[in-house]
Scaffold this motif. Structure first.
Motif, PDB file in Angstrom:
ATOM      1  N   GLU A  22      -1.743  11.306  -8.526  1.00 52.29           N
ATOM      2  CA  GLU A  22      -2.981  10.541  -7.971  1.00 52.29           C
ATOM      3  C   GLU A  22      -3.671   9.739  -9.002  1.00 52.29           C
ATOM      4  OE1 GLU A  22      -4.594  12.606  -3.628  1.00 52.29           O
ATOM      5  OE2 GLU A  22      -5.319  13.282  -5.451  1.00 52.29           O
ATOM      6  N   GLU A  23      -3.459  10.534 -10.087  1.00 57.37           N
ATOM      7  CA  GLU A  23      -4.083   9.668 -11.286  1.00 57.37           C
ATOM      8  C   GLU A  23      -3.152   8.569 -11.751  1.00 57.37           C
ATOM      9  OE1 GLU A  23      -4.734  12.636 -14.601  1.00 57.37           O
ATOM     10  OE2 GLU A  23      -6.186  13.782 -13.412  1.00 57.37           O
ATOM     11  N   LEU A  24      -2.055   8.519 -11.435  1.00 55.98           N
ATOM     12  CA  LEU A  24      -1.066   7.915 -11.917  1.00 55.98           C
ATOM     13  C   LEU A  24      -0.970   6.683 -10.683  1.00 55.98           C
ATOM     14  CD1 LEU A  24       1.671   9.709 -13.359  1.00 55.98           C
ATOM     15  CD2 LEU A  24       0.164   8.436 -14.424  1.00 55.98           C
ATOM     16  N   ARG A 108       1.186  15.909 -17.197  1.00 52.95           N
ATOM     17  CA  ARG A 108       1.213  14.558 -17.218  1.00 52.95           C
ATOM     18  C   ARG A 108       2.179  13.643 -18.079  1.00 52.95           C
ATOM     19  NH1 ARG A 108      -3.615  10.540 -15.867  1.00 52.95           N
ATOM     20  NH2 ARG A 108      -2.627   8.768 -16.534  1.00 52.95           N
ATOM     21  N   GLU A 109       2.080  13.948 -19.512  1.00 57.04           N
ATOM     22  CA  GLU A 109       3.059  13.389 -20.376  1.00 57.04           C
ATOM     23  C   GLU A 109       4.297  13.597 -19.989  1.00 57.04           C
ATOM     24  OE1 GLU A 109       4.135  13.774 -25.199  1.00 57.04           O
ATOM     25  OE2 GLU A 109       1.962  14.327 -24.363  1.00 57.04           O
ATOM     26  N   ILE A 110       4.961  14.380 -19.346  1.00 60.15           N
ATOM     27  CA  ILE A 110       6.087  14.460 -18.917  1.00 60.15           C
ATOM     28  C   ILE A 110       6.491  13.586 -17.814  1.00 60.15           C
ATOM     29  CG2 ILE A 110       8.023  16.050 -17.982  1.00 60.15           C
ATOM     30  CD1 ILE A 110       6.786  18.350 -19.878  1.00 60.15           C
ATOM     31  N   MET A 111       5.503  13.937 -16.736  1.00 62.14           N
ATOM     32  CA  MET A 111       5.659  13.093 -15.497  1.00 62.14           C
ATOM     33  C   MET A 111       5.614  11.633 -16.059  1.00 62.14           C
ATOM     34  SD  MET A 111       5.836  13.709 -12.029  1.00 62.14           S
ATOM     35  CE  MET A 111       5.140  15.363 -11.842  1.00 62.14           C
ATOM     36  N   GLU A 112       4.752  11.030 -16.678  1.00 59.03           N
ATOM     37  CA  GLU A 112       4.639   9.574 -16.893  1.00 59.03           C
ATOM     38  C   GLU A 112       5.851   9.075 -17.652  1.00 59.03           C
ATOM     39  OE1 GLU A 112       0.815   7.683 -18.183  1.00 59.03           O
ATOM     40  OE2 GLU A 112       0.568   9.857 -18.955  1.00 59.03           O
ATOM     41  N   ALA A 113       6.858  10.150 -18.660  1.00 61.74           N
ATOM     42  CA  ALA A 113       7.875   9.526 -19.125  1.00 61.74           C
ATOM     43  C   ALA A 113       8.894   9.364 -18.358  1.00 61.74           C
ATOM     44  CB  ALA A 113       8.045  10.766 -20.231  1.00 61.74           C
ATOM     45  N   LYS A 114       9.040  10.509 -17.469  1.00 63.15           N
ATOM     46  CA  LYS A 114      10.254  10.294 -16.488  1.00 63.15           C
ATOM     47  C   LYS A 114      10.052   9.387 -15.619  1.00 63.15           C
ATOM     48  CE  LYS A 114      12.377  13.935 -18.069  1.00 63.15           C
ATOM     49  NZ  LYS A 114      13.908  14.065 -18.584  1.00 63.15           N
TER      50      LYS A 114
END
Length: 121
Positions: A22-24, A108-114
């Motif tokens: 949701e933040e993304l 979040r960092e891992i999710m954003e990267a993927k």
């Protein structure tokens, strides 16, 4: 707004994933197993499916194979998110049609990267 179906039998994991996504700027729906996820995709195909491997009723790999076998529907990006982190599981998932693979626990960092790698961010 992009949409994501979070498929995991753990409410805690679904909640953590929902908060990050949701933040993304994703709109989130949830399913507790592969069968519920297929029904959700029948109702409205999301842009992204964040998918656990080990679930009751229908596991993530069974869901992935069933969804990829369907013709005439849009195919979402599928990102496995699981504790199954050995190369044989990753290879099986990718061969079955997964776009990417995230190991639990994730942040979040891992999710954003993927999601950047698969073109959704």
């Amino acid at each position: 707004m992009k949409t994501c179906l979070v498929v995991d039998d753990s409410k805690v994991i679904r909640t953590v994933a929902r908060r990050i996504l949701e933040e993304l700027a994703f709109e989130i729906t949830e399913a507790e197993d592969g069968r519920q996820a297929l029904a959700a995709c029948d109702a409205s195909v999301p842009d992204l499916v964040l998918l656990d491997w080990n679930m009751p009723v229908m596991d993530g790999l069974e869901f992935l194979k069933a969804l990829r076998a369907r013709e005439g529907i849009a195919q979402p990006v599928i990102v496995f998110c699981t504790t199954e982190n050995d190369m044989s599981h990753i290879r099986v998932a990718m061969e079955a049609g997964a776009n990417e693979y995230i190991m639990k626990p994730f942040d979040r960092e891992i999710m954003e990267a993927k999601l950047s790698q698969v073109g959704l961010l």
